[in-house]
Design an enzyme around this catalytic site. Structure first.
Site, PDB file in Angstrom:
ATOM      1  N   HIS A  68       0.862  -1.184   0.000  1.00 31.54           N
ATOM      2  CA  HIS A  68       0.000   0.000   0.000  1.00 31.54           C
ATOM      3  C   HIS A  68       0.900   1.236   0.000  1.00 31.54           C
ATOM      4  O   HIS A  68       1.867   1.289   0.762  1.00 31.54           O
ATOM      5  CB  HIS A  68      -0.891  -0.014   1.252  1.00 31.54           C
TER       6      HIS A  68
ATOM      7  N   GLU B 127      -6.742   5.318   1.732  1.00 31.91           N
ATOM      8  CA  GLU B 127      -6.876   5.844   0.377  1.00 31.91           C
ATOM      9  C   GLU B 127      -8.010   6.869   0.296  1.00 31.91           C
ATOM     10  O   GLU B 127      -8.037   7.731  -0.584  1.00 31.91           O
ATOM     11  CB  GLU B 127      -7.183   4.664  -0.550  1.00 31.91           C
TER      12      GLU B 127
ATOM     13  N   ARG C  38      -6.920  10.456  -0.051  1.00 29.42           N
ATOM     14  CA  ARG C  38      -6.687  10.921  -1.432  1.00 29.42           C
ATOM     15  C   ARG C  38      -8.007  11.001  -2.191  1.00 29.42           C
ATOM     16  O   ARG C  38      -8.228  11.911  -2.975  1.00 29.42           O
ATOM     17  CB  ARG C  38      -5.704   9.992  -2.144  1.00 29.42           C
TER      18      ARG C  38
ATOM     19  N   ARG D 180      -2.931   1.086  -6.539  1.00 29.73           N
ATOM     20  CA  ARG D 180      -1.958   1.042  -5.437  1.00 29.73           C
ATOM     21  C   ARG D 180      -0.565   0.601  -5.884  1.00 29.73           C
ATOM     22  O   ARG D 180       0.436   1.125  -5.405  1.00 29.73           O
ATOM     23  CB  ARG D 180      -2.468   0.082  -4.361  1.00 29.73           C
TER      24      ARG D 180
ATOM     25  N   HIS E 173       0.550  -4.868   2.597  1.00 29.24           N
ATOM     26  CA  HIS E 173      -0.818  -4.606   3.011  1.00 29.24           C
ATOM     27  C   HIS E 173      -1.748  -5.800   2.867  1.00 29.24           C
ATOM     28  O   HIS E 173      -2.485  -6.133   3.780  1.00 29.24           O
ATOM     29  CB  HIS E 173      -1.357  -3.434   2.200  1.00 29.24           C
ATOM     30  N   HIS E 174      -1.715  -6.453   1.726  1.00 28.33           N
ATOM     31  CA  HIS E 174      -2.730  -7.470   1.456  1.00 28.33           C
ATOM     32  C   HIS E 174      -2.095  -8.602   0.655  1.00 28.33           C
ATOM     33  O   HIS E 174      -1.342  -8.361  -0.278  1.00 28.33           O
ATOM     34  CB  HIS E 174      -3.858  -6.831   0.637  1.00 28.33           C
TER      35      HIS E 174
ATOM     36  N   ARG F 288      -5.093  -5.486  -5.948  1.00 29.81           N
ATOM     37  CA  ARG F 288      -6.425  -5.299  -5.373  1.00 29.81           C
ATOM     38  C   ARG F 288      -6.776  -3.822  -5.348  1.00 29.81           C
ATOM     39  O   ARG F 288      -5.981  -2.993  -4.938  1.00 29.81           O
ATOM     40  CB  ARG F 288      -6.465  -5.859  -3.950  1.00 29.81           C
TER      41      ARG F 288
END
Ligand code: ADP
Length: 499
Positions: free
Chosen positions: A294, A307, A310, A331, A434-435, A474
């Site tokens: 991220h 996010e 932004r 991302r 992050h993921h 993602r």
């Protein structure tokens, strides 16, 4: 009085409690998770089931109590199954409780109410584009086609996601957030917890599932360490909702060695257990090397700057005080742009008006992440970038926002507001793990698949433990869509199988 009333009352009291504490439910970070959970627990008097109430067998055992596990347990219970949740941590919620964004959904009643034109096809296409065409088409189709219904399902349980904004990579406002702009995670976990309680679904914490049991190729239960003992619990079906492996650096670097040394936004229980449990039953995995970093993580505490900041109009500037990329790109691309800077870090810059729109920022401030300047020049001085550059950057950006035309980097979303209301703020960020987008291979019934494509009878999986729906990148807001939509499906299917 109906349950919506009670949930509304509970939510209202919870909101009052948070205001009184000067807190918000922004929990998308690591170090403060336990504290925040305690705050949430206290506010709702969260109670878990005593281990003495553990039975020898259930229709459905759900492993993991994030969004996917809780959604699965609720829908399994509603389908008539006797269900229990096992959670290895002392508190429920997993990474879900750290999610600060929202849930993507298309053709929803809330979009219609707000005259936002959207379609399931566009949601599908933009997600596929974001995932570089590598998403599993059937899973993605299932997700988008069931997204509006999932928003209604949550709403019917008193979980209302009706504040809609933009996610990076989408051309339409599609990410559904709590009405008051607070982080989705705490709100969701709270609401799902309330619904589990109402349905009297037992939730066992400090209950670490270490193995699955099987007979003749079908899964028949779990082995769980609870209260210092290992017990074997029979289940007609098991749902793995154990989340990803973003806190397991050994696994991360096995699949993506270049991520050595990166901070992680994940909670400590995100260790990939479900993958190992299912692999022992011959399960197949997909896209394990697809690990999302991220772009906007406060490095000192691994706290994620949502996010949504932004999306509400913040810009990114480098150490020269200049913008360097379209902030609303996906991302992976924004992260790559930050990593390409010599300093490998950047600042998220915004104004007072944005701070008032994105309430998550109060938490960032409380945690000492936010630098303030009464003027843009003062802010530049405070963060050590050339004053004249930051002033020029802000002037140029405000012109682009008012004309809806970013001639420098082609940004087209999150431009509804300019950044002109003093004081001004900046948060220093850099990318973090992050993921984990890869995971167990499932079909649209959430059945776990073997390498030969056959199903493992009795084994279901949903959420971050699975792979395929996000492809190689993602989109923000698609994790919550994934866990709710497939969690719900796993509950329905596992209950059906158990009959
Ligand atoms: P998702 O977003 O897919 O729902 P989360 O990270 O929110 O995933 O939740 C997964 C939950 O599963 C976490 O609370 C985690 O502690 C729990 N968990 C992981 N492994 C185990 C295990 N072996 N036994 C019980 N719970 C587990």
């Amino acid at each position: 009085m109906n349950k919506k009333f009670w949930f509304g009352l509970l939510a209202g009291l919870f909101a009052l409690f948070l205001v009184a504490c000067g807190s918000s439910k922004t929990t998308e970070e690591s170090k403060e998770a336990t504290t925040t959970e305690e705050v949430v627990s206290g506010a709702t008097e969260r109670e878990y089931t005593d281990p003495s109430e553990l039975k020898d067998s259930y229709d459905v055992v759900v492993v993991g109590s994030g969004g996917a596990g809780m959604a699965a347990a609720i829908s399994a219970k509603d389908a008539g199954a006797d269900v229990a949740i096992f959670e290895k941590m002392p508190v429920i919620g997993g990474n879900t409780s750290k999610s600060s964004g929202g849930m993507n959904a298309s053709e929803t009643k809330f979009q219609k109410e707000q005259s936002i034109e959207d379609s399931n096809d566009l949601f599908y296409e933009e997600t596929l584009k974001g995932g570089k065409g590598t998403n599993n088409p059937e899973l993605l189709r299932y997700m988008v086609d069931h997204s509006a219904d999932a928003i209604d399902w949550l709403d019917s349980m008193g979980i209302r996601l009706n504040k809609i904004t933009f996610s990076g990579g989408f051309s339409v406002a599609r990410i559904h957030r709590p009405e008051d702009g607070s982080a989705v995670g705490g709100y969701l976990v709270n609401g799902l917890y309330y619904n589990l309680k109402e349905r009297e679904v037992p939730i066992f914490v400090n209950a670490d599932v270490t193995d699955l049991t099987d007979k003749d190729g079908s899964v028949t239960g779990v082995k769980v360490k609870i209260g210092g003992k290992e017990k074997t619990i029979k289940a007609k079906s098991v749902v793995l909702a154990t989340g990803g492996f973003g806190s397991n650096m050994k696994m991360i670097t096995k699949f993506k060695p270049e991520l050595e040394g990166y901070v992680t936004t994940n909670h400590e229980g995100a260790t990939g257990d479900g993958i190992a449990l299912a692999e022992a039953e011959d399960a197949d995995t997909v896209q394990m090397d697809q690990i999302q970093i991220h772009p906007t993580v406060y490095q000192e505490t691994s706290y994620l700057v949502s996010e949504a900041v932004r999306g509400e109009g913040a810009i990114l500037v480098n150490s020269e005080g200049k913008r360097f990329y379209n902030e609303m790109e996906t991302r992976d691309n924004v992260s790559a742009a930050i990593n390409a800077l010599p300093e490998r870090s950047a600042y998220v810059v915004f104004d007072q008006a944005l701070r008032e729109r994105a309430t998550a920022i109060e938490q960032y401030d409380k945690l000492g992440m936010v630098v303030k300047g009464e003027t843009v020049a003062e802010l530049a001085k405070a963060i050590g970038v050339p004053e004249e550059n930051l002033v020029a950057t802000m002037e140029a950006w405000n012109k682009y926002a008012s004309e809806k035309n970013d001639t420098e980097f082609g940004r087209t979303t999150g431009m509804e507001h300019d950044l002109t209301k003093a004081p001004y703020y900046a948060i220093k960020i850099a990318p973090g793990i992050h993921h984990t987008m890869g995971g167990l291979k499932i079909n649209t019934k959430t059945e776990v698949l073997k390498k030969d494509g056959s199903v493992i009878p009795g084994l279901y999986a949903a959420g971050e433990v699975t792979g395929g729906v996000h492809g190689s990148n993602r989109i923000g807001g698609n994790a919550v869509a994934d866990i709710i939509i497939f969690g719900r499906q796993a509950g329905t299917q596992s209950a059906e199988y158990s009959k």
